[in-house]
Write an enzyme that holds these catalytic residues in place. Structure first.
Site, PDB file in Angstrom:
ATOM      1  N   MET A   1       0.841  -1.221   0.000  1.00 24.25           N
ATOM      2  CA  MET A   1       0.000   0.000   0.000  1.00 24.25           C
ATOM      3  C   MET A   1       0.865   1.255   0.000  1.00 24.25           C
ATOM      4  SD  MET A   1      -3.220  -0.758   2.464  1.00 24.25           S
ATOM      5  CE  MET A   1      -2.312  -0.913   3.996  1.00 24.25           C
ATOM      6  N   CYS A   2       1.857   1.280   0.842  1.00 27.57           N
ATOM      7  CA  CYS A   2       2.744   2.427   1.067  1.00 27.57           C
ATOM      8  C   CYS A   2       1.984   3.617   1.664  1.00 27.57           C
ATOM      9  CB  CYS A   2       3.469   2.894  -0.189  1.00 27.57           C
ATOM     10  SG  CYS A   2       4.570   1.657  -0.879  1.00 27.57           S
ATOM     11  N   GLY A   3       2.701   4.411   2.414  1.00 28.19           N
ATOM     12  CA  GLY A   3       2.139   5.633   2.967  1.00 28.19           C
ATOM     13  C   GLY A   3       3.102   6.770   2.707  1.00 28.19           C
ATOM     14  N   ARG A  29       0.805   0.655   6.915  1.00 25.31           N
ATOM     15  CA  ARG A  29       0.697   0.609   5.447  1.00 25.31           C
ATOM     16  C   ARG A  29       1.894  -0.084   4.826  1.00 25.31           C
ATOM     17  NH1 ARG A  29      -3.466   3.724   3.474  1.00 25.31           N
ATOM     18  NH2 ARG A  29      -2.637   3.431   1.385  1.00 25.31           N
ATOM     19  N   ALA A 156       6.598   5.301   3.935  1.00 24.56           N
ATOM     20  CA  ALA A 156       6.608   3.959   4.519  1.00 24.56           C
ATOM     21  C   ALA A 156       6.332   2.997   3.378  1.00 24.56           C
ATOM     22  CB  ALA A 156       5.528   3.838   5.584  1.00 24.56           C
TER      23      ALA A 156
END
Lengths: 314, 230
Positions: A1-3, A29, A156
């Site tokens: 997902m990454c943030g 995430r 992240a």
């Protein structure tokens, strides 16, 4: 997902600490790796470099070779480099150098040793710190909470498109442009098409991470005379996939979002300061009370937020 | 019965939800404070309880609701009331992406605007939005009704299956395979009957009712162009 996250302060302050808080709230995430781009008080001359070597036992040899290339371009260390070592094969380094005669040519030459050592940021004020692991660990290892500045980015990573490697973490530097960094949440689906095209134009890719493409793509478009705003808008047409990416420069932070409106971005502006993040609960770390939250939820959106006072005493 | 107050803050959400379920078992009503836009609050609520969230909540609030009456004072993130089978959810402000995704029953009332893909893959139930619905509203909705009073964004009712999207106000653009039809007086009366208890009935509204053009139901290669419209 990454943030992803962005932060602008109304005057220089503990921007590193705020970015750590923003990323800590989004660690769920993805905690494969975490990174920060911090813009400190800008120098009038000389550049701050952040880099990573892949074999700690070669540290001295890497630095000697690196210094040699630097001197060939009329520059040298202004301070002794400082290192973060231990616990992993790689090491991280912070350097302050005098101005090379031609920054682009110098970095091109410096990149010839990129299989051993990578320059990951270069700027009058930009410093990119990134490593594998979650936000708290990376922050503690590299002293991010104590970094003073005006603005910055955080990331992240949940690795989906390429391996978990310390150098494949975000942010990515838009080499060879000083003081430009990007973070990305999403996937680029025409990655190899663009990578081949840019490779043929002479650009060098240091990782297999699809997000690095955005940094290289933007630097190419800007070298062709596009403003940041124009490059952001063009990227929505030219780069395929799902993305919300943020790009920071000396004077501000911009973002672009894909035409499918897949990846969120929430923003709060309050009292001359700004926080942006993938999730609203992250900006609540900075602004815990109820306040106006702007959701950039529509398709094909761009925006640029300016940084005000950069040189006031910290 | 006296109100049960639950504080969220930085507590683990599992613990907060355990408290909420215990309060539901005690009969409620429940007030949840200090929500800080955190995710997954009040998932899987039982029928018959009343729960109020102060402030804004994060993703998936009131997901899998089976019949509770839920009010969210301000905004909510993605997937509010996702997979709800029954109940009544009110959002005081803005609802993020995928409001009411895959819901099978119940009613969602959003007082502000909605993000993209409101009612995505919904299989029944009703969503009423007082403001504007975002991009691709009703995307692949299989059944149920979305009613937007303040207009719709781009690609409205994109690839709608058997659901209905009703819009009063401007529609920025229609999605793939949408048919706009004139609703009958009986159908308008049905929608007004939904709006009336919410205090939103207005007979002067100029409705656009959108249903599936059914071209995507039976894919044929000569229709491939329809898929490439987005």
């Amino acid at each position: 997902m990454c943030g992803i996250a962005g932060r602008i302060l109304s005057a220089p302050g503990r921007v590193g600490n705020d970015l750590v808080e923003l990323m800590d709230a989004q660690e769920h995430r993805g905690a494969d790796s975490t990174g920060f781009a911090v813009y400190g008080i800008p120098r009038d001359e000389g550049y701050i470099l952040r880099g990573m070597g892949f074999n700690e036992s070669r540290l001295s040899a890497d630095m000697e070779d690196f210094r040699l290339i630097l001197r060939e371009h009329g520059a040298d260390f202004l301070e002794d480099p400082t290192f973060v070592t231990g616990g992993a094969a790689h090491y991280c380094v912070r350097m302050v150098i005098s101005d090379p005669k031609d920054l682009a040519r110098w970095i091109n030459d410096a990149d010839t040793m990129s299989d051993r050592f990578e320059v990951q940021s270069c700027g009058r004020s930009l410093e990119i710190v990134k490593d594998t692991g979650g936000s708290r660990d990376v922050a503690e290892k590299h002293g991010v909470r104590d970094m003073i500045g005006t603005h910055g980015l955080g990331h992240a990573r949940l690795a989906t498109e390429s391996s978990v490697l310390p150098n494949a973490s975000h942010p990515f530097w838009a080499r060879p442009f000083p003081d430009v960094a990007i973070v990305h949440n999403g996937q680029i689906t025409n990655y190899y098409t663009w990578r081949d095209r840019l490779h043929r134009l002479g650009y060098r890719f240091l990782t297999e991470n699809d997000s690095e493409l955005i940094a290289v793509w933007v630097s190419h478009e800007m070298s062709q005379g596009l403003t940041l705003d124009q490059a952001l808008k063009k990227s929505i047409r030219d780069i395929d996939g799902v993305f919300t990416y943020m790009i920071a420069g000396e004077d501000g932070i911009g973002f672009a979002k894909d035409r499918f409106a897949m990846k969120p971005l929430v923003v709060v502006w309050q009292d001359g300061s700004f926080a942006a993040a993938t999730e609203e609960q992250a900006v609540r770390r900075i602004y815990p009370g109820e306040c106006d939250v702007i959701n950039y939820d529509g398709p094909s959106l761009t925006e640029i937020w300016g940084v005000g006072n950069r040189r006031a005493a910290a | 019965m006296s109100e049960i107050v639950i504080d969220v803050g930085d507590r683990p959400i599992r613990e907060v939800n355990q408290d909420i379920q215990a309060a539901c078992a005690a009969g409620g009503p429940i007030r949840v404070r200090n929500t800080l836009s955190r995710h997954n609050l009040g998932v899987g609520l039982p029928p018959g309880v009343t729960i109020h969230f102060e402030g804004s909540v994060g993703y998936y609030c009131a997901g899998l609701n089976t019949g509770a009456t839920v009010t969210i004072e301000r905004n909510c993130g993605w997937g509010v009331a996702e997979g709800m089978s029954d109940g009544f959810v009110t959002v005081g402000g803005y609802a993020g992406m995928s409001c009411g995704a895959a819901m099978t029953g119940g009613l969602i009332h959003v007082k502000g605007d909605c993000g993209p893909r409101c009612g995505v893959a919904m299989k029944n139930g009703t969503i009423v939005v007082e403001g504007k619905v975002g991009y691709q509203c009703g995307f692949m909705a299989h059944k149920g009704r979305i009613i937007a009073l303040g207009g719709a964004g781009e690609s409205c009712a994109d690839a709608l299956w058997e659901g209905e999207v009703w819009v009063a106000g401007d529609v920025d653009s229609l999605g793939v395979d949408v048919k706009v039809i004139e609703p009958t007086a009986e159908e308008v009366a049905e929608v007004d009957a939904i709006l009336e208890p919410l205090g939103l009935k207005d007979t002067a509204r100029n409705w656009r009712k959108m249903i599936s053009g059914q071209r995507l139901w039976y894919f044929e290669s000569r229709d491939a162009g329809a898929w490439l419209m987005i």
